[in-house]
Design an enzyme around this catalytic site. Structure first.
Site, PDB file in Angstrom:
ATOM      1  N   LYS A 171       0.861  -1.183   0.000  1.00  8.83           N
ATOM      2  CA  LYS A 171       0.000   0.000   0.000  1.00  8.83           C
ATOM      3  C   LYS A 171       0.891   1.225   0.000  1.00  8.83           C
ATOM      4  O   LYS A 171       2.049   1.145   0.445  1.00  8.83           O
ATOM      5  CB  LYS A 171      -0.876   0.001   1.255  1.00  8.83           C
ATOM      6  N   ASP A 219      -7.109   4.505  -4.356  1.00  6.94           N
ATOM      7  CA  ASP A 219      -7.742   4.387  -3.034  1.00  6.94           C
ATOM      8  C   ASP A 219      -8.327   5.775  -2.748  1.00  6.94           C
ATOM      9  O   ASP A 219      -8.550   6.551  -3.699  1.00  6.94           O
ATOM     10  CB  ASP A 219      -6.711   3.965  -1.970  1.00  6.94           C
TER      11      ASP A 219
HETATM   12  P1  NDP Z   1     -12.887   8.005  -2.482  1.00  2.00           P
HETATM   13  O1  NDP Z   1     -11.803   8.979  -2.325  1.00  2.00           O
HETATM   14  O2  NDP Z   1     -13.494   7.774  -3.814  1.00  2.00           O
HETATM   15  O3  NDP Z   1     -14.074   8.344  -1.465  1.00  2.00           O
HETATM   16  C1  NDP Z   1     -13.866   8.403  -0.090  1.00  2.00           C
HETATM   17  C2  NDP Z   1     -15.153   8.849   0.592  1.00  2.00           C
HETATM   18  O4  NDP Z   1     -14.992   8.734   1.998  1.00  2.00           O
HETATM   19  C3  NDP Z   1     -15.472  10.302   0.314  1.00  2.00           C
HETATM   20  O5  NDP Z   1     -16.863  10.457   0.384  1.00  2.00           O
HETATM   21  C4  NDP Z   1     -14.783  11.016   1.471  1.00  2.00           C
HETATM   22  O6  NDP Z   1     -15.316  12.276   1.795  1.00  2.00           O
HETATM   23  C5  NDP Z   1     -15.036  10.041   2.596  1.00  2.00           C
HETATM   24  N1  NDP Z   1     -13.956  10.172   3.602  1.00  2.00           N
HETATM   25  C6  NDP Z   1     -12.619  10.019   3.391  1.00  2.00           C
HETATM   26  N2  NDP Z   1     -11.934  10.238   4.510  1.00  2.00           N
HETATM   27  C7  NDP Z   1     -12.854  10.533   5.445  1.00  2.00           C
HETATM   28  C8  NDP Z   1     -12.779  10.850   6.817  1.00  2.00           C
HETATM   29  N3  NDP Z   1     -11.602  10.910   7.455  1.00  2.00           N
HETATM   30  N4  NDP Z   1     -13.943  11.081   7.465  1.00  2.00           N
HETATM   31  C9  NDP Z   1     -15.141  11.014   6.835  1.00  2.00           C
HETATM   32  N5  NDP Z   1     -15.276  10.712   5.522  1.00  2.00           N
HETATM   33  C10 NDP Z   1     -14.149  10.484   4.851  1.00  2.00           C
HETATM   34  O7  NDP Z   1     -12.308   6.629  -1.873  1.00  2.00           O
HETATM   35  P2  NDP Z   1     -12.824   5.146  -2.099  1.00  2.00           P
HETATM   36  O8  NDP Z   1     -14.298   5.109  -2.245  1.00  2.00           O
HETATM   37  O9  NDP Z   1     -11.981   4.529  -3.128  1.00  2.00           O
HETATM   38  O10 NDP Z   1     -12.408   4.480  -0.705  1.00  2.00           O
HETATM   39  C11 NDP Z   1     -13.292   4.414   0.422  1.00  2.00           C
HETATM   40  C12 NDP Z   1     -12.830   3.305   1.356  1.00  2.00           C
HETATM   41  O11 NDP Z   1     -12.843   2.058   0.662  1.00  2.00           O
HETATM   42  C13 NDP Z   1     -11.411   3.460   1.918  1.00  2.00           C
HETATM   43  O12 NDP Z   1     -11.362   2.909   3.218  1.00  2.00           O
HETATM   44  C14 NDP Z   1     -10.586   2.577   0.981  1.00  2.00           C
HETATM   45  O13 NDP Z   1      -9.396   2.130   1.589  1.00  2.00           O
HETATM   46  C15 NDP Z   1     -11.559   1.436   0.760  1.00  2.00           C
HETATM   47  N6  NDP Z   1     -11.298   0.628  -0.424  1.00  2.00           N
HETATM   48  C16 NDP Z   1     -11.281   1.186  -1.676  1.00  2.00           C
HETATM   49  C17 NDP Z   1     -11.081   0.376  -2.772  1.00  2.00           C
HETATM   50  C18 NDP Z   1     -11.167   0.899  -4.156  1.00  2.00           C
HETATM   51  O14 NDP Z   1     -11.145   0.082  -5.087  1.00  2.00           O
HETATM   52  N7  NDP Z   1     -11.274   2.179  -4.384  1.00  2.00           N
HETATM   53  C19 NDP Z   1     -10.781  -1.071  -2.626  1.00  2.00           C
HETATM   54  C20 NDP Z   1     -10.906  -1.555  -1.288  1.00  2.00           C
HETATM   55  C21 NDP Z   1     -11.122  -0.719  -0.242  1.00  2.00           C
HETATM   56  P3  NDP Z   1     -14.535  13.612   1.337  1.00  2.00           P
HETATM   57  O15 NDP Z   1     -14.874  13.778  -0.103  1.00  2.00           O
HETATM   58  O16 NDP Z   1     -15.085  14.676   2.217  1.00  2.00           O
HETATM   59  O17 NDP Z   1     -13.076  13.364   1.595  1.00  2.00           O
END
Ligand code: NDP
Length: 449
Positions: A122, A162
């Site tokens: 990662k 991510d």
């Molecule tokens: P994105 O950047 O597309 O979206 C993240 C979302 O979570 C946004 O709505 C963001 O809000 C919110 N967010 C991020 N940090 C925080 C925080 N500290 N507090 C509250 N809300 C928060 O990321 P992904 O959808 O790709 O990833 C989301 C999760 O899924 C993560 O944990 C990631 O590790 C996991 N994941 C992702 C994969 C992928 O293929 N993309 C695969 C496996 C797991 P804001 O816009 O305000 O930051």
């Protein structure tokens, strides 16, 4: 085992998230070590909790006003026993070595469960892409790759997206890698379709979460149809979790971002989700704007002082946390139970605190831990790598049917591993044990390296 944990704690006392992830795995693999004295003799726990390599680097970049910034870059290459390192890059101001190490550690077990040959890694940076222009993001990505390219490659380490790293960032990163190395290879996944990406990769994590939830419900003769679901986040994983729930006849009533959440009792249907995709992916706006478009929905501002997130207190059947780590604490878990939720299936990595997981277990909820439930994303990344190697592209139906098959297989693997160790129905134990045994056996086959 306590000695190993305290050694990790003493070595890196500030790495709280990493310790949390290690502790959870260790507690559930205890019976495996008791049954296999060779594992102890070979110090597998000490070896699997120490990264094979950690790269930490300076990322200087210039903003649109000509001001110079220095961000910090990370790549943790955790374990390559069963394949090249594989795992996403996260760009978010909260990124630390502890966060990247916990994510890399989780990734090792997750990748092992997918049935594909991928090790775990990662990376990322504390760079905040929010509010930055495309030019600033491009210059940052180029500077980041100017160092990272030395450490990755299609047979060495294949990063993906991510939080904060989507199609735009993957494009800029790939362009710089290609220029520096003068080679067009599958060194990153999540690429655009026109230059080596796989169909269904953007959808894969969210779709996989819902397929996994469906498997869990099917196991108790139930289904997602007619279920009301609480989903957090509004990024990649949340959007496609919502899409698949709608396709399977469920109803999603919440979405969020770090500023707050929206509650739409009528359900976030395909049209409304289309608005969210446009808002988040193209306009890069805030989720509160949903209520300007759909005035029947209610927006609630995030309030850290509250000690819990009211999103998790709405009446529902299922919860799919898809934002970030530790977003469901013990009080949230109690609220979920109170609200009638019987299934929690994790889209985000480690979204539930240990206290929250204890509540799920005590209350007998169906609990799908992230390393099993969200493995669909990396699984389709693995399929993207396979297509790149063969220099061809599979049709959408083929990739989605393989994804569905992989999620089915992960579910069976978890159920079987948990049963083998007398913990029937405990998906967390099943995922940890199955992931662990496969990696550890490969490590032992390959000697002390
Ligand atoms: P994105 O950047 O597309 O979206 C993240 C979302 O979570 C946004 O709505 C963001 O809000 C919110 N967010 C991020 N940090 C925080 C925080 N500290 N507090 C509250 N809300 C928060 O990321 P992904 O959808 O790709 O990833 C989301 C999760 O899924 C993560 O944990 C990631 O590790 C996991 N994941 C992702 C994969 C992928 O293929 N993309 C695969 C496996 C797991 P804001 O816009 O305000 O930051």
């Amino acid at each position: 085992m306590e000695i190993i944990l305290s050694r990790i704690r003493d070595r890196d006392p500030e790495q709280k998230e990493f310790l949390q992830a290690v502790q959870e795995v260790m507690e559930t693999v205890r019976p495996v070590l008791e049954r296999n004295p060779e594992y102890r003799k070979q110090a597998v726990l000490e070896r699997i909790t120490e990264p094979e390599r950690v790269v930490l680097f300076r990322v200087p970049w210039m903003d649109d006003q000509g001001q110079v910034h220095v961000s910090r870059g990370f790549r943790v290459q955790m374990n390559s026993a069963i394949g090249p390192y594989k795992g996403g890059l996260r760009f978010h101001p909260s990124v630390t070595l502890s966060i990247i190490k916990f994510l890399a550690f989780e990734q090792v077990f997750k990748n092992s469960l997918t049935t594909l040959h991928m090790g775990g890694g990662k990376g990322g940076s504390d760079f905040n892409p929010k509010g930055r222009s495309d030019g600033e993001v491009m210059r940052f990505c180029q500077s980041f790759m100017a160092e990272l390219h030395r450490h990755i490659g299609p047979d060495t380490d294949v990063p993906a997206g991510d939080i904060g790293v989507g199609a735009r960032e993957i494009g800029y990163l790939f362009g710089m890698y290609k220029k520096l190395r003068n080679e067009f290879t599958g060194v990153l996944t999540g690429k655009s379709l026109a230059w080596g990406g796989s169909l269904i990769r953007p959808e894969a994590t969210g779709y996989g979460v819902v397929y996994f939830a469906s498997e869990m419900l099917d196991h108790v003769d139930d289904s997602i149809e007619g279920k009301t679901c609480l989903v957090s986040g509004s990024g990649n994983v949340a959007q496609y979790t919502c899409e698949k729930i709608n396709q399977l006849g469920g109803r999603v009533v919440t979405l969020s971002d770090s500023s707050g959440y929206i509650y739409d009792e009528e359900g976030i249907d395909c049209d409304k989700l289309g608005f969210v995709k446009q808002l988040k992916n193209i306009r890069r706006g805030r989720i509160r704007e949903y209520c300007e478009q759909y005035p029947n929905a209610v927006y609630t501002e995030a309030d850290a002082e509250l000690g819990y997130n009211p999103l998790w207190a709405h009446k529902a059947d299922c919860a799919m946390p898809c934002a970030t780590q530790n977003e469901i604490n013990q009080q949230d878990a109690k609220n979920l139970v109170q609200a009638g939720v019987r299934l929690v299936c994790e889209g985000a990595n480690m979204p539930s605190t240990p206290g929250a997981i204890d509540i799920f277990m005590e209350e007998g909820l169906l609990y799908g831990p992230s390393k099993a439930a969200n493995a669909g994303g990396v699984a389709v990344s693995g399929l993207e790598m396979a297509q790149n190697s063969m220099r061809l592209s599979w049709p959408r139906e083929e990739v989605e049917s393989r994804l569905k098959q992989i999620m089915h297989s992960i579910h069976t693997t978890c159920i079987d591993a948990a049963a083998e160790y007398g913990m029937d129905g405990n998906y967390m134990a099943g995922a940890n044990i199955a992931g662990f045994v496969k990696v550890v056996n490969a490590m032992l086959d390959q000697g002390l390296v």
